[in-house]
Design a protein around this motif. Structure first.
Motif, PDB file in Angstrom:
ATOM      1  N   THR A   1       0.780  -1.234   0.000  1.00  0.00           N
ATOM      2  CA  THR A   1       0.000   0.000   0.000  1.00  0.00           C
ATOM      3  C   THR A   1       0.813   1.287   0.000  1.00  0.00           C
ATOM      4  O   THR A   1       0.418   2.259  -0.650  1.00  0.00           O
ATOM      5  CB  THR A   1      -0.981  -0.011   1.194  1.00  0.00           C
ATOM      6  OG1 THR A   1      -1.774  -1.209   1.133  1.00  0.00           O
ATOM      7  CG2 THR A   1      -1.906   1.172   1.160  1.00  0.00           C
TER       8      THR A   1
ATOM      9  N   ILE B   1      -0.903   2.435 -12.201  1.00  0.00           N
ATOM     10  CA  ILE B   1       0.290   1.769 -11.680  1.00  0.00           C
ATOM     11  C   ILE B   1       1.285   1.469 -12.797  1.00  0.00           C
ATOM     12  O   ILE B   1       2.507   1.574 -12.617  1.00  0.00           O
ATOM     13  CB  ILE B   1      -0.085   0.468 -10.942  1.00  0.00           C
ATOM     14  CG1 ILE B   1      -1.036   0.784  -9.778  1.00  0.00           C
ATOM     15  CG2 ILE B   1       1.169  -0.250 -10.432  1.00  0.00           C
ATOM     16  CD1 ILE B   1      -0.482   1.699  -8.726  1.00  0.00           C
TER      17      ILE B   1
ATOM     18  N   ALA C   1      -4.955   0.390  -5.543  1.00  0.00           N
ATOM     19  CA  ALA C   1      -5.090   1.829  -5.796  1.00  0.00           C
ATOM     20  C   ALA C   1      -6.547   2.210  -6.003  1.00  0.00           C
ATOM     21  O   ALA C   1      -7.032   3.215  -5.453  1.00  0.00           O
ATOM     22  CB  ALA C   1      -4.254   2.220  -7.011  1.00  0.00           C
TER      23      ALA C   1
ATOM     24  N   GLN D   1      -1.781  -4.399  -7.865  1.00  0.00           N
ATOM     25  CA  GLN D   1      -1.539  -3.072  -7.307  1.00  0.00           C
ATOM     26  C   GLN D   1      -2.590  -2.070  -7.773  1.00  0.00           C
ATOM     27  O   GLN D   1      -2.996  -1.183  -7.015  1.00  0.00           O
ATOM     28  CB  GLN D   1      -0.144  -2.582  -7.702  1.00  0.00           C
ATOM     29  CG  GLN D   1       0.987  -3.159  -6.877  1.00  0.00           C
ATOM     30  CD  GLN D   1       0.876  -2.809  -5.411  1.00  0.00           C
ATOM     31  OE1 GLN D   1       0.411  -3.613  -4.590  1.00  0.00           O
ATOM     32  NE2 GLN D   1       1.282  -1.609  -5.048  1.00  0.00           N
TER      33      GLN D   1
ATOM     34  N   VAL E   1       1.257   3.126  -3.307  1.00  0.00           N
ATOM     35  CA  VAL E   1       0.021   3.699  -3.836  1.00  0.00           C
ATOM     36  C   VAL E   1      -0.201   5.095  -3.251  1.00  0.00           C
ATOM     37  O   VAL E   1      -0.470   6.064  -3.975  1.00  0.00           O
ATOM     38  CB  VAL E   1      -1.173   2.779  -3.531  1.00  0.00           C
ATOM     39  CG1 VAL E   1      -2.487   3.478  -3.833  1.00  0.00           C
ATOM     40  CG2 VAL E   1      -1.050   1.475  -4.318  1.00  0.00           C
TER      41      VAL E   1
END
Length: 327
Positions: free
Chosen positions: A94, A311, A296, A292, A97
């Motif tokens: 995380t 990403i 996000a 990912q 992000v």
């Protein structure tokens, strides 16, 4: 005549001083550019890599020295990368992000295999809470923007709860543990080795770990400017990280003995954390990018980050001739 001679001498001295200053500035700049500044946390392969000193030996041949800086968590580490105090570091899923959303000019360089049991929602041993649904209305300590932030969101979803149904208490690990021990919060979401230490020292109960909910990848990230200027250094760095991971998998007891004093934890606690970690740094693949992106998008929907992210735009692509494979 004497005046002219004196004047010529002063001019020569001034010229020499200016030249010396220029050379000194150039040397200082070269020296600054030849330092790889790595951010690490109190866990993972980088701790062993720092202790072994093999990276320093490898990079000396490329004209680089290594500077190490410890951070309490991924968000703090990536803030360091964002402001230019480090060039490279490792975090959970995380933090990158949140850092990307905040404008950090970072690149995903590599990742470790999943380690979902290396993070968990913990309860005091005498807590009356028995299910995730009972977290409704409760105070839960976590490091905002860390890997466990996503674990908490997913765990709540699995129980039919929304993030707004709980009271998040954003604290770094040491402060969160103190609040947890005081009873100021009802639960604590945390990662190894803090998780393993709480299990052994506080006899906590694990309400839910990441298995079946999250991957808990570890990501190696670099400042874009450093990656673009020094791709060969990153290649050497990832090779060393991969080699250390391979060694740990076949030498768990020896790795534990080396890591325990570095972390200031007992061998029992350290071994548990070592066994739950993923090893084998590898390039970022499309499946990881999608995972990912899901993270996000989740935080965008929760309005915890202000905009939709891409990403794929921040994944490192090595230049031709700089492949990401072991040497």
């Amino acid at each position: 005549m004497r005046t002219n001679t004196l004047r010529r001498g002063l001019v020569a001295l001034l010229t020499a001083a200016i030249s010396f200053g220029a050379i000194a500035r150039a040397q200082a700049q070269t020296q600054q550019e030849s330092v790889l500044r790595i951010g690490y946390q109190k866990y993972g392969t980088l701790v062993l890599l720092k202790a072994r000193g093999t990276l320093e030996k490898r990079l000396a041949g490329q004209g680089f020295t290594v500077q190490w800086t410890e951070f309490p968590g991924g968000p703090q580490l990536l803030e360091g990368l964002n402001v230019g105090s480090i060039d490279f570091g490792v975090t959970g899923e995380t933090p990158p992000v949140f850092a990307q959303a905040a404008g950090a000019d970072l690149l995903y360089v590599a990742h470790e295999p999943p380690a979902p049991s290396g993070e968990a929602i913990l309860l005091p041993k005498d807590s009356p809470i028995r299910s995730l649904a009972e977290l409704k209305g409760k105070k839960i300590a976590l490091n905002k923007g860390s890997n466990v932030h996503y674990l908490l969101v997913r765990a709540l979803e699995s129980a039919g709860l929304e993030y707004a149904d709980i009271q998040p208490v954003y604290l770094p690990p040491a402060d969160a543990r103190a609040a947890f021990e005081r009873g100021s919060v009802d639960a604590w979401v945390i990662w190894d080795p803090f998780q393993a230490a709480a299990e052994e020292q506080l006899q906590v109960r694990t309400l839910r770990d990441g298995q079946g909910l999250v991957s808990n990848h570890q990501f190696y990230l670099a400042a874009r400017s450093f990656a673009e200027q020094h791709p060969e250094v990153l290649r050497t760095l990832i090779t060393e990280i991969r080699d250390i991971g391979t060694w740990v998998e076949g030498n768990v007891d020896e790795a534990t003995a080396q890591v325990a004093p570095l972390l200031g934890l007992s061998p029992a606690i350290t071994r548990k954390a070592v066994l739950r970690q993923g090893y084998g740094a590898r390039p970022i693949d499309p499946a990881v990018v999608r995972a990912q992106q899901d993270i996000a998008d989740t935080f965008t929907e929760l309005r915890l980050i202000p905009k939709k992210l891409a990403i794929a735009d921040v994944v490192w692509t090595p230049p031709e001739g700089i492949a990401q494979h072991a040497e």
